[in-house]
Motif scaffolding. Sequence first.
Motif, PDB file in Angstrom:
ATOM      1  N   VAL A   1      31.357  52.739  42.256  1.00 33.02           N
ATOM      2  CA  VAL A   1      31.386  53.423  40.968  1.00 33.02           C
ATOM      3  C   VAL A   1      30.470  52.727  39.967  1.00 33.02           C
ATOM      4  CG1 VAL A   1      33.697  54.371  41.328  1.00 33.02           C
ATOM      5  CG2 VAL A   1      33.443  52.150  40.214  1.00 33.02           C
TER       6      VAL A   1
ATOM      7  N   GLN B   1      36.950  52.557  36.556  1.00 36.35           N
ATOM      8  CA  GLN B   1      37.411  53.640  37.428  1.00 36.35           C
ATOM      9  C   GLN B   1      37.591  53.199  38.882  1.00 36.35           C
ATOM     10  OE1 GLN B   1      34.822  54.729  35.088  1.00 36.35           O
ATOM     11  NE2 GLN B   1      36.449  55.572  33.842  1.00 36.35           N
TER      12      GLN B   1
ATOM     13  N   LEU C   1      40.668  54.325  40.926  1.00 39.48           N
ATOM     14  CA  LEU C   1      40.921  55.757  41.100  1.00 39.48           C
ATOM     15  C   LEU C   1      40.315  56.272  42.401  1.00 39.48           C
ATOM     16  CD1 LEU C   1      40.019  56.871  37.460  1.00 39.48           C
ATOM     17  CD2 LEU C   1      42.318  56.546  38.424  1.00 39.48           C
TER      18      LEU C   1
ATOM     19  N   LYS D   1      37.880  58.287  44.497  1.00 40.73           N
ATOM     20  CA  LYS D   1      36.503  58.644  44.183  1.00 40.73           C
ATOM     21  C   LYS D   1      36.173  60.031  44.734  1.00 40.73           C
ATOM     22  CE  LYS D   1      35.251  54.732  46.031  1.00 40.73           C
ATOM     23  NZ  LYS D   1      34.491  53.617  46.591  1.00 40.73           N
TER      24      LYS D   1
ATOM     25  N   MET E   1      29.542  60.881  39.983  1.00 42.46           N
ATOM     26  CA  MET E   1      30.949  60.520  40.134  1.00 42.46           C
ATOM     27  C   MET E   1      31.767  61.443  39.240  1.00 42.46           C
ATOM     28  SD  MET E   1      29.668  56.776  40.033  1.00 42.46           S
ATOM     29  CE  MET E   1      28.126  56.993  40.863  1.00 42.46           C
ATOM     30  N   ARG E   2      32.630  62.245  39.863  1.00 41.30           N
ATOM     31  CA  ARG E   2      33.378  63.264  39.143  1.00 41.30           C
ATOM     32  C   ARG E   2      34.775  62.742  38.804  1.00 41.30           C
ATOM     33  NH1 ARG E   2      32.614  68.668  42.447  1.00 41.30           N
ATOM     34  NH2 ARG E   2      33.311  69.461  40.472  1.00 41.30           N
ATOM     35  N   TRP E   3      35.075  62.689  37.516  1.00 39.53           N
ATOM     36  CA  TRP E   3      36.380  62.247  37.028  1.00 39.53           C
ATOM     37  C   TRP E   3      37.049  63.395  36.293  1.00 39.53           C
ATOM     38  CZ3 TRP E   3      37.013  58.025  39.605  1.00 39.53           C
ATOM     39  CH2 TRP E   3      35.931  57.185  39.872  1.00 39.53           C
ATOM     40  N   ALA E   4      38.296  63.228  35.924  1.00 42.27           N
ATOM     41  CA  ALA E   4      39.061  64.304  35.277  1.00 42.27           C
ATOM     42  C   ALA E   4      38.433  64.752  33.961  1.00 42.27           C
ATOM     43  CB  ALA E   4      40.498  63.860  35.053  1.00 42.27           C
TER      44      ALA E   4
ATOM     45  N   ASN F   1      30.057  60.232  35.718  1.00 38.90           N
ATOM     46  CA  ASN F   1      29.091  59.142  35.653  1.00 38.90           C
ATOM     47  C   ASN F   1      28.002  59.492  36.651  1.00 38.90           C
ATOM     48  OD1 ASN F   1      31.861  57.109  35.417  1.00 38.90           O
ATOM     49  ND2 ASN F   1      30.305  57.005  33.851  1.00 38.90           N
TER      50      ASN F   1
END
Length: 114
Positions: free
Chosen positions: A35, A40, A43, A45, A61-64, A68
């Motif tokens: 990451v 993160q 979490l 990934k 990088m897909r987060w809620a 990023n």
Amino acid sequence: NGQILVDGQPACTGFPSSMDVAGVATLRYDGQGNVVDAAQAHLDKHIVHLDLPLDTHVEVMRWANHINVRITMTPRVGGQLGDCGDFDGNPDNDVTGLTVYGSECLFHHMTPVR
């Protein structure tokens, strides 16, 4: 809705999954990779990897609530200058934390991250 689209069509709909865009890119969607932000690291990934021409690699990088992005590439003969840096070996003059607004977006389809 968080879909991954290629030319407006759903792509990499499973997890993990991959696909080729003939002569343009190879896409991979999985949980592999490091990451950008260590906050993160704990979490799960969900990373979209794009292998592009000229030895260019993009990881999204897909987060809620955000994404990023890491872009890596080989320096071009004769030099280059871009929004994030110029390959002069000095990371202090490279850009981090860049915000791209809708009018500057390079992608054809924008979907809010929710």
